[in-house]
Design a protein around this motif. Structure first.
Motif, mmCIF file in Angstrom:
data_model
loop_
_atom_site.group_PDB
_atom_site.id
_atom_site.type_symbol
_atom_site.label_atom_id
_atom_site.label_comp_id
_atom_site.label_asym_id
_atom_site.label_seq_id
_atom_site.Cartn_x
_atom_site.Cartn_y
_atom_site.Cartn_z
ATOM 1 N N ARG A 72 11.994 5.745 5.318
ATOM 2 C CA ARG A 72 11.840 4.822 5.490
ATOM 3 C C ARG A 72 11.956 3.977 4.665
ATOM 4 O O ARG A 72 11.207 2.496 4.257
ATOM 5 C CB ARG A 72 9.728 5.435 5.862
ATOM 6 N N PHE A 73 11.123 4.547 3.330
ATOM 7 C CA PHE A 73 11.822 3.504 1.954
ATOM 8 C C PHE A 73 12.374 3.460 1.477
ATOM 9 O O PHE A 73 12.760 4.437 1.086
ATOM 10 C CB PHE A 73 10.285 3.785 1.114
ATOM 11 N N TYR A 74 13.260 1.913 1.100
ATOM 12 C CA TYR A 74 14.365 1.771 -0.263
ATOM 13 C C TYR A 74 14.177 0.800 -0.730
ATOM 14 O O TYR A 74 13.097 0.098 -0.747
ATOM 15 C CB TYR A 74 15.338 1.903 1.066
ATOM 16 N N PHE A 75 14.977 1.062 -1.945
ATOM 17 C CA PHE A 75 14.230 0.131 -3.428
ATOM 18 C C PHE A 75 15.328 -0.842 -2.967
ATOM 19 O O PHE A 75 16.808 0.033 -3.166
ATOM 20 C CB PHE A 75 13.633 1.372 -4.123
ATOM 21 N N GLU A 126 9.797 -2.432 -3.078
ATOM 22 C CA GLU A 126 10.406 -1.367 -2.438
ATOM 23 C C GLU A 126 10.431 -2.289 -0.866
ATOM 24 O O GLU A 126 10.033 -3.499 -0.664
ATOM 25 C CB GLU A 126 9.220 -1.285 -2.043
ATOM 26 N N ILE A 127 11.587 -1.833 0.388
ATOM 27 C CA ILE A 127 11.536 -2.042 2.008
ATOM 28 C C ILE A 127 10.937 -1.001 2.053
ATOM 29 O O ILE A 127 11.267 0.412 2.207
ATOM 30 C CB ILE A 127 13.384 -2.260 2.079
ATOM 31 N N ASP A 128 9.776 -1.547 3.248
ATOM 32 C CA ASP A 128 9.722 -0.331 4.246
ATOM 33 C C ASP A 128 10.710 -0.886 5.349
ATOM 34 O O ASP A 128 10.120 -1.905 6.214
ATOM 35 C CB ASP A 128 7.941 -0.888 4.627
ATOM 36 N N ILE A 129 11.241 0.254 5.819
ATOM 37 C CA ILE A 129 12.280 -0.423 6.932
ATOM 38 C C ILE A 129 11.230 0.187 8.749
ATOM 39 O O ILE A 129 12.422 -0.238 9.407
ATOM 40 C CB ILE A 129 13.595 -0.287 6.917
ATOM 41 N N GLY A 130 10.521 0.937 8.392
ATOM 42 C CA GLY A 130 10.182 1.606 9.280
ATOM 43 C C GLY A 130 10.715 2.933 9.030
ATOM 44 O O GLY A 130 11.712 3.118 8.802
ATOM 45 N N THR A 131 10.299 3.752 10.453
ATOM 46 C CA THR A 131 10.877 4.984 10.722
ATOM 47 C C THR A 131 11.456 5.621 11.397
ATOM 48 O O THR A 131 12.775 6.286 11.861
ATOM 49 C CB THR A 131 9.818 5.896 11.338
ATOM 50 N N LEU A 132 12.217 3.998 12.809
ATOM 51 C CA LEU A 132 13.296 4.329 13.384
ATOM 52 C C LEU A 132 14.211 3.752 13.160
ATOM 53 O O LEU A 132 15.432 3.816 13.661
ATOM 54 C CB LEU A 132 13.126 3.878 14.665
#
Length: 147
Positions: A72-75, A126-132
């Protein structure tokens, strides 16, 4: 005749899925007026990894991770390569998440003891791209904000 059509349809469907998998990635796009240098951080299983540097010219994009995104999270961290101007620092995209970087191209496993391993500690955003989401494009903009 029916089996040939079924085979053709199945082949096209599988080919489409394979192409879709190949497209899955993390892309960084430079929407600023200056060249930037960027780094990417992620976690696979239990280990943190940071990679860089991608030099991205204005209006260009770079694929920084070529696999389907499973977290879900990338940086990310990036900085403008424009020469310093009086009383104005170059644009940077930084954050509170500490990962290791180097002065040259790098792929570093682990996020601890950066200096003791002859690396630098750098704050990543941080990037929150979601779960899907399985592919994502991050736009770097002149206001210093990514997305």
């Amino acid at each position: 005749m029916y089996s040939n059509r079924l085979f053709s349809l199945l082949f096209i469907l599988l080919l489409g899925l394979a192409c879709r998998q190949a497209e899955a990635a993390m892309m960084f796009c430079n929407r600023t007026q200056d060249s930037i240098e960027a780094a990417f951080g992620y976690r696979e299983s239990v280990e943190w990894t940071s990679e860089g540097w991608w030099r991205i010219e204005p209006g260009q994009c770079a694929r920084v991770f070529g696999k389907p995104l499973t977290q879900r999270f990338y940086f990310y961290y990036a900085t403008s390569l424009s020469p310093p101007v009086k009383d104005k620092s170059p644009l940077t995209w930084t954050g509170k998440y500490q990962l290791c970087t180097d002065t040259k191209a790098f792929r570093i496993e682990g996020d601890g003891g950066c200096e003791s391993r002859n690396y630098h500690t750098q704050g990543f955003q941080e990037i929150d791209i979601g779960t899907l989401t399985r592919d994502y494009t991050l736009d770097f903009k002149d206001n210093g904000g990514g997305h």
